[in-house]
Design an enzyme around this catalytic site. Structure first.
Site, short mmCIF file in Angstrom:
data_model
loop_
_atom_site.label_atom_id
_atom_site.label_comp_id
_atom_site.label_asym_id
_atom_site.label_seq_id
_atom_site.Cartn_x
_atom_site.Cartn_y
_atom_site.Cartn_z
CB ALA A 21 13.71 -16.70 6.36
CG HIS A 22 16.15 -14.78 10.34
ND1 HIS A 22 15.81 -14.15 11.50
CD2 HIS A 22 15.43 -15.92 10.34
CE1 HIS A 22 14.94 -14.87 12.18
NE2 HIS A 22 14.70 -15.95 11.49
#
Length: 344
Positions: A240-241
């Site tokens: 994820a980010h």
């Protein structure tokens, strides 16, 4: 492609015993060897197969001395396993050494690339893309605007590399991987409706990183999602980010890492592990398959379970868990006995 025993011995710095001109064109396991194939013997458990294998050439350790008649040509080396691995690497280099631009494809006028470049049909290079030497981009791949790719990188068919991504040297991006898609950023309003939070960061992949097929690595909300040198990601992983993964950490398939989590160096993470966001995992951590990580993890911890426990504690607890039906019966029998005595 065909290689003679002499050519292979030259690559491996080995010695030929048998026919130096015999040629091979494929690889095989020693027990399944066929004429025209190359195999190796490194594990003593498989020694018996060398006397029956039909493989044309077998790589063996220098100290191997046949006790029976053999038909296969031997190439003797210091370490048969390492030499076979080296030969596989050489084979892949030769196999993947495509050069040139196939058509149809699209290359922006502002994109540039180095020597030894290969671009497969239906691939796309966006504006201001910068690509180093000996890069191979296979058909149907997408490379977005302002992407930077170093030397000796392979991007396999169907991979998508979104804008502003930076990839170092000697990396492999397997088919279907998506690098730089938006992070999962939304904010709810008073009506329960979600508004998208713009994802304005990028992804940075350092040198010697492998990204498996179907793996997704999201761009950062701000700043960068970072994979440090030597990271190895299996297939179908979600990063994820704003996640950062430390050097030489390896992660097995179907693991998910939520946003802004930092993972240390030299960690080994099994398949189907779930890791929550905004935590820190130390160096040299071992996480067993299907574990759930919801807290910070110190250096050198070994974890298993969901939520994850210390590996030793998990195994001890699991013994008791398996015995719960037995323990429940024992408690029930004790209760019945106590009730019986009270009624007397």
């Amino acid at each position: 492609m065909k290689f003679t025993a002499t050519q292979i011995a030259g690559i491996l710095e080995g010695e030929v015993e048998g026919n130096p001109q015999i040629a091979v064109h494929k690889l095989s396991k020693i027990e399944d060897g066929e004429k025209g194939s190359l195999t190796f013997l490194a594990n003593p458990k498989y020694t018996s197969y060398i006397y029956s294998t039909k493989a044309s050439i077998t790589i063996v350790n220098k100290d191997f001395i046949p006790e029976q008649e053999i038909s296969t040509t031997l190439i003797k080396v210091d370490d048969a396993y390492k030499s076979f691995s080296k030969l596989l690497e050489y084979y892949n280099q030769v196999k993947n050494n495509k050069i040139g631009v196939e058509n149809p494809c699209y290359i922006s006028e502002s994109a540039n690339y180095g020597e030894g470049f290969y671009l497969g049909a239906f691939a796309y290079l966006g504006d201001n893309v910068k690509i180093g030497d000996n890069v191979k981009i296979y058909p149907n791949a997408y490379v977005g605007d302002n992407v930077v790719i170093g030397d000796n990188v392979i991007v396999f068919a169907g991979a998508k590399i979104y804008s502003e991504t930076i990839i170092g040297n000697n990396c492999v991006i397997h088919g279907g991987a998506i690098i730089g898609a938006d992070g999962f950023g939304f904010t709810p309003n008073s009506n329960g409706e979600y508004s998208k939070v713009p994802q304005t960061g990028n992804v940075i992949i350092e040198d010697n990183v492998d990204v498996g097929a179907g793996t997704t690595i999201d761009r950062a909300t701000l700043g960068s999602t970072i994979l440090r040198k030597g990271v190895k990601l299996d297939n179908q992983i979600q990063i994820a980010h704003n996640v950062e993964i430390g050097e030489n950490t390896a992660i097995a398939a179907q693991t998910g890492v939520a946003g802004s989590t930092k993972i240390g160096k030299n960690c080994l993470i099994g398949g189907q592990v779930g890791i929550v966001g905004h935590i820190i995992i130390g160096d040299r951590v071992r996480i067993q398959a299907q574990s759930g990580i919801g807290r910070n993890v110190k250096d050198d911890e070994v974890l298993q379970g969901s939520p994850a426990l210390n590996y030793g504690d998990f195994n001890k607890s699991y013994v008791h868990f398996k015995n719960l039906p037995k323990l429940a019966n024992q408690i029930s029998n004790i209760e019945k006995k106590v009730e019986g005595e009270q009624t007397k």
